[in-house]
Design a protein around this motif. Structure first.
Motif, PDB file in Angstrom:
ATOM      1  N   LEU A  28     -38.876   3.410 -15.037  1.00 17.02           N
ATOM      2  CA  LEU A  28     -39.618   2.888 -13.739  1.00 17.02           C
ATOM      3  C   LEU A  28     -41.080   3.246 -14.003  1.00 17.02           C
ATOM      4  O   LEU A  28     -42.276   2.418 -13.905  1.00 17.02           O
ATOM      5  N   LEU A  29     -41.787   4.234 -14.814  1.00 19.10           N
ATOM      6  CA  LEU A  29     -42.941   4.460 -15.431  1.00 19.10           C
ATOM      7  C   LEU A  29     -43.413   3.428 -16.329  1.00 19.10           C
ATOM      8  O   LEU A  29     -44.546   3.131 -16.122  1.00 19.10           O
ATOM      9  N   VAL A  30     -42.513   2.977 -17.344  1.00 21.30           N
ATOM     10  CA  VAL A  30     -43.113   1.726 -17.751  1.00 21.30           C
ATOM     11  C   VAL A  30     -43.250   0.640 -17.118  1.00 21.30           C
ATOM     12  O   VAL A  30     -44.307  -0.089 -17.462  1.00 21.30           O
ATOM     13  N   PHE A  31     -42.453   0.396 -16.356  1.00 19.83           N
ATOM     14  CA  PHE A  31     -42.614  -0.698 -15.067  1.00 19.83           C
ATOM     15  C   PHE A  31     -43.914  -0.590 -14.456  1.00 19.83           C
ATOM     16  O   PHE A  31     -44.880  -1.480 -14.355  1.00 19.83           O
ATOM     17  N   GLY A  32     -44.381   0.639 -14.046  1.00 15.60           N
ATOM     18  CA  GLY A  32     -45.454   0.910 -13.445  1.00 15.60           C
ATOM     19  C   GLY A  32     -46.524   0.700 -14.134  1.00 15.60           C
ATOM     20  O   GLY A  32     -47.691   0.438 -13.438  1.00 15.60           O
ATOM     21  N   LEU A  33     -46.485   1.168 -15.371  1.00 17.21           N
ATOM     22  CA  LEU A  33     -47.893   1.116 -16.244  1.00 17.21           C
ATOM     23  C   LEU A  33     -47.920  -0.292 -16.727  1.00 17.21           C
ATOM     24  O   LEU A  33     -49.235  -0.552 -16.563  1.00 17.21           O
TER      25      LEU A  33
END
Length: 378
Positions: A28-33
């Motif tokens: 999810l963090l990769v998606f958010g970034l």
């Protein structure tokens, strides 16, 4: 000396890597970034002066509020890496989903209630609906990932506040960049004006919304002295309070009063957060007092327990130590206080208080700090 939970970092990371929630968090963090890079960051390329101005303003916000949030936790500071984990959820994961959801909800408000209704109440309905549950989900995710560090309801409040801080900082950055893009005159003035207005009016609002919700979620997990129904009720009430405060803040209520109306709404936010924090702080002190109750007076006396209740009385104790023991008295009293706090944490994490080497070391540290304090003028 910073008091943190005595979990070995290497063992902690090994545990994290075995948890599916941690890997879900990373995805999810990769998606958010990626969403941030293609959204606000991409837009910022067209107005670099505004972007730098906004970054500096938000760095100030983050530093000040991180210090304040850490000071809320008087008895056991959460590890910085875990606070960063919470901050990143609020800064990148929650906005990545909230932004398109906000647009859809605003469009729905316009179609169902008309343009006037959407203009007046769209933000009050869309913002909380699209943002609060995502930030609350972040609290749940962080508490699951680092559950060894979840001991009392204040831990939930602290992690929730950090998620709210991350969300607010990135939201402010986006507002500043968009203000510069729509201003035909001066990017710097537009970004600075947006940043200053966000810092002056409603600063820390998301910290309050999510901090209160985090308290309830932490309470539901840790208040084992209460029934499950009671804990569920407190959690639901806390989450709904955070949502309701967001609705109030975004609503046109008291709008006719201008700045006074905004200040009145902000006062409600601060008052409720203060009440919640005072309650959690009392529970923290009750835990500490109960944990060290059986300790020998040479380790900690009842007056010393009372002197650790709040930050104010701790400072008073250090001031008295300076007067009693000389110039180094305050510094040495602080060392003694930190050692006594560390002992409470060691006791909480111990099965056998008499045979645990960690407890033995903590008691030794207390004795050593007391001896140093009593060396008047040395």
């Amino acid at each position: 000396m910073t008091i943190t939970s005595p979990v070995a970092p290497r063992a902690g990371w090994a545990t994290l890597l075995r948890r599916p929630m941690f890997w879900a968090y990373l995805v999810l963090l990769v998606f958010g970034l990626r969403s941030f890079a293609s959204g606000d960051l991409y837009a910022a390329r067209a107005t670099p002066v505004a972007a730098v101005t906004a970054v500096l303003a938000q760095c100030l916000l983050v530093v000040v509020f991180t210090v304040l949030i850490r000071r809320l936790d008087l008895f056991e500071k959460e590890p910085p890496v875990l606070l960063a984990l919470a901050f990143l959820w609020g800064a990148f994961i929650a906005p990545a989903v909230a932004a398109p959801a906000n647009g859809a909800l605003l469009s729905l408000a316009g179609k169902t209630g008309g343009a006037a209704f959407a203009a007046d109440w769209g933000a009050a309905l869309a913002g909380p609906l699209s943002e609060e549950w995502l930030k609350g989900l972040g609290v749940v995710a962080v508490l699951v990932i680092v559950r060894e560090h979840l001991h009392r309801s204040l831990d939930g409040l602290v992690y929730g506040a950090m998620i709210g801080l991350g969300f607010e900082a990135l939201e402010n950055f986006g507002y500043a960049v968009n203000a510069a893009l729509t201003d035909v005159n001066d990017d710097f003035s537009a970004a600075l004006g947006s940043s200053v207005s966000r810092l002056l009016f409603g600063v820390g609002a998301h910290v309050i919304f999510t901090g209160i919700a985090g308290f309830g979620l932490g309470y539901a997990r840790t208040a084992t002295d209460r029934s499950s129904g009671h804990r569920a009720l407190v959690a639901a009430a806390s989450v709904l309070t955070g949502y309701g405060l967001h609705v109030l803040w975004n609503s046109p209520l008291l709008g006719q009063l201008g700045v006074l109306g905004a200040l009145a709404k902000y006062a409600v936010l601060v008052l409720l957060f203060t009440l919640v924090y005072r309650y959690t702080a009392r529970r923290e002190f009750a835990w500490f007092a109960a944990t060290v109750r059986e300790e020998d007076p040479e380790i900690i006396t009842p007056p010393e327990v009372a002197a650790l209740r709040t930050g104010r009385v701790r400072r008073q104790a250090r001031k008295l130590a300076r007067h009693t023991y000389g110039p180094l008295g305050a510094q040495r009293m602080r060392r003694l206080q930190d050692a006594q706090l560390a002992l409470a944490i060691a006791l909480e994490n111990s099965v056998d208080h008499e045979l645990d080497p960690a407890v033995d070391r903590a008691r030794h540290d207390v004795r050593h700090a007391r001896l140093a304090l009593e060396q008047r003028g040395a």
